[in-house]
Design an enzyme around this catalytic site. Structure first.
Site, short mmCIF file in Angstrom:
data_model
loop_
_atom_site.label_atom_id
_atom_site.label_comp_id
_atom_site.label_asym_id
_atom_site.label_seq_id
_atom_site.Cartn_x
_atom_site.Cartn_y
_atom_site.Cartn_z
N LYS A 14 -20.01 34.80 -19.46
CA LYS A 14 -19.45 34.81 -20.84
C LYS A 14 -20.26 34.30 -21.91
O LYS A 14 -21.37 33.41 -21.62
CB LYS A 14 -18.41 33.82 -20.82
CG LYS A 14 -17.13 34.11 -19.70
CD LYS A 14 -16.16 33.18 -19.67
CE LYS A 14 -15.35 33.15 -18.59
NZ LYS A 14 -15.88 32.48 -17.41
N TYR A 49 -20.93 27.13 -18.72
CA TYR A 49 -20.84 26.28 -17.24
C TYR A 49 -21.97 25.71 -16.85
O TYR A 49 -22.24 24.99 -16.12
CB TYR A 49 -20.18 26.88 -16.20
CG TYR A 49 -18.75 27.70 -16.53
CD1 TYR A 49 -18.01 27.05 -17.67
CD2 TYR A 49 -18.08 28.63 -15.64
CE1 TYR A 49 -16.94 27.72 -17.95
CE2 TYR A 49 -17.10 29.07 -15.92
CZ TYR A 49 -16.38 28.63 -17.45
OH TYR A 49 -15.02 29.22 -17.49
N ASP A 102 -16.52 33.90 -11.09
CA ASP A 102 -16.28 33.75 -12.34
C ASP A 102 -17.28 32.67 -12.96
O ASP A 102 -16.85 31.24 -12.78
CB ASP A 102 -14.99 33.71 -12.98
CG ASP A 102 -14.96 33.55 -14.38
OD1 ASP A 102 -14.62 34.67 -14.93
OD2 ASP A 102 -14.77 32.41 -14.96
N ARG A 160 -9.49 23.77 0.52
CA ARG A 160 -8.61 24.27 -0.79
C ARG A 160 -9.03 25.80 -1.05
O ARG A 160 -8.19 26.81 -1.26
CB ARG A 160 -8.66 23.41 -1.97
CG ARG A 160 -8.05 22.20 -1.83
CD ARG A 160 -6.35 22.42 -2.01
NE ARG A 160 -5.69 21.24 -2.03
CZ ARG A 160 -4.44 21.08 -1.86
NH1 ARG A 160 -3.82 22.27 -1.93
NH2 ARG A 160 -3.79 20.02 -1.91
#
Length: 280
Positions: A83, A54, A49, A243
């Site tokens: 987006k 960004y 995504d 993570r």
């Protein structure tokens, strides 16, 4: 409920499928974005995504292409979202789609979202017509919205045009948005949780800690499992390789119905980043 795996996909109302677990890249730029996306793909994520906002579409696209080349993975197996940054009307939206497509270099965009409802009804309507046209032209496969509230979604229903396949929004036990969720489900609009980890703000909440201890899991894994069992597409983000891998370890435990209800009851309208859902 059918058993969930990291490869489980959700069928969208346009017939396309989206992996239920994605990898978010918000606030990542340059080498950090490239490395994180490569690590995510190597770990097993198949849904990336990004967004014009960004400023990492090029890095995300290059990481996907490099991974595909190195592993023999077909481009079609990676689901890529980006987006629209600003709502400035039809021509701007069309140009932005092409700009994002050129930046990522992936040949097409799997899911293109209008990033926010800011800009007013006319601009929203023009943007939506532009992305519908981009879909017809084959530039994007599916189209949706992000951070749309009830008013904005109702506008879309009233327009009689094709409805978004998803509404990507701040969704977690501390922000349940029951009215928006119900409206989307009524109209076949799938929900994506862009901050399923609550940006780490509630990892020490007693309910989260208790469930983590019960299932021998991390708080992040409990929160992600909640999202998936609610039927949301979850998009965790991390720049840590450990993570990124840990956030995939969700498929060897299951929360019971009462535990899901207990988590729903934690709603406090906690805004983790921004909330334009009530913008005019």
């Amino acid at each position: 409920m059918a058993k969930l795996t990291k490869d489980t996909k959700l069928k969208l109302h346009d017939g396309n499928e989206i992996p239920i677990l994605g990898f978010g890249t918000y606030e990542m730029e340059g080498k950090e974005a490239y490395n994180a996306v490569r690590w995510a793909l190597e770990a097993g994520y198949r849904h990336i995504d990004s967004a014009e906002w960004y400023e990492n579409e090029a890095e995300c696209g290059r990481a996907i292409l490099d991974f595909c080349k190195a592993t023999g993975t077909p481009r079609e197996e990676i689901f890529y979202t980006t987006k629209l940054k600003e709502n400035k009307g039809f021509a701007h939206a069309k140009a932005s789609v092409k700009k994002s497509l050129d930046a990522c270099g992936l040949g097409y965009i799997d899911l293109y979202l209008i990033h926010s409802p800011i800009g007013g009804p006319q601009s929203r309507a023009e943007n939506w017509k532009a992305v519908i046209e981009a879909k017809k032209e084959g530039l994007v496969r599916s189209i949706g919205v992000s951070t749309y509230g009830l008013k904005h979604l109702q506008e879309m229903v009233d327009s009689g045009l094709e409805l978004p396949v998803v509404n990507q929004i701040d969704l977690h036990p501390f922000m349940t948005r029951t009215e928006i969720v119900a409206f989307c489900r009524k109209h076949g609009i799938s929900l994506e949780a862009w901050a399923p980890l609550v940006r780490g703000l509630r990892f020490r909440h007693p309910k989260i800690v208790a469930l983590a201890e019960k299932y021998k899991k991390e708080p992040a894994q409990v929160l992600l499992r909640y999202s998936l069992q609610k039927g949301f597409v979850a998009i965790p983000k991390s720049s840590s390789k450990a993570r990124i891998q840990s956030n995939l370890q969700l498929f060897d435990f299951e929360l019971c119905d009462q535990e899901i209800a207990d988590l729903d009851a934690l709603d406090e309208y906690l805004v983790t980043d921004w909330d334009p859902t009530t913008t005019p």
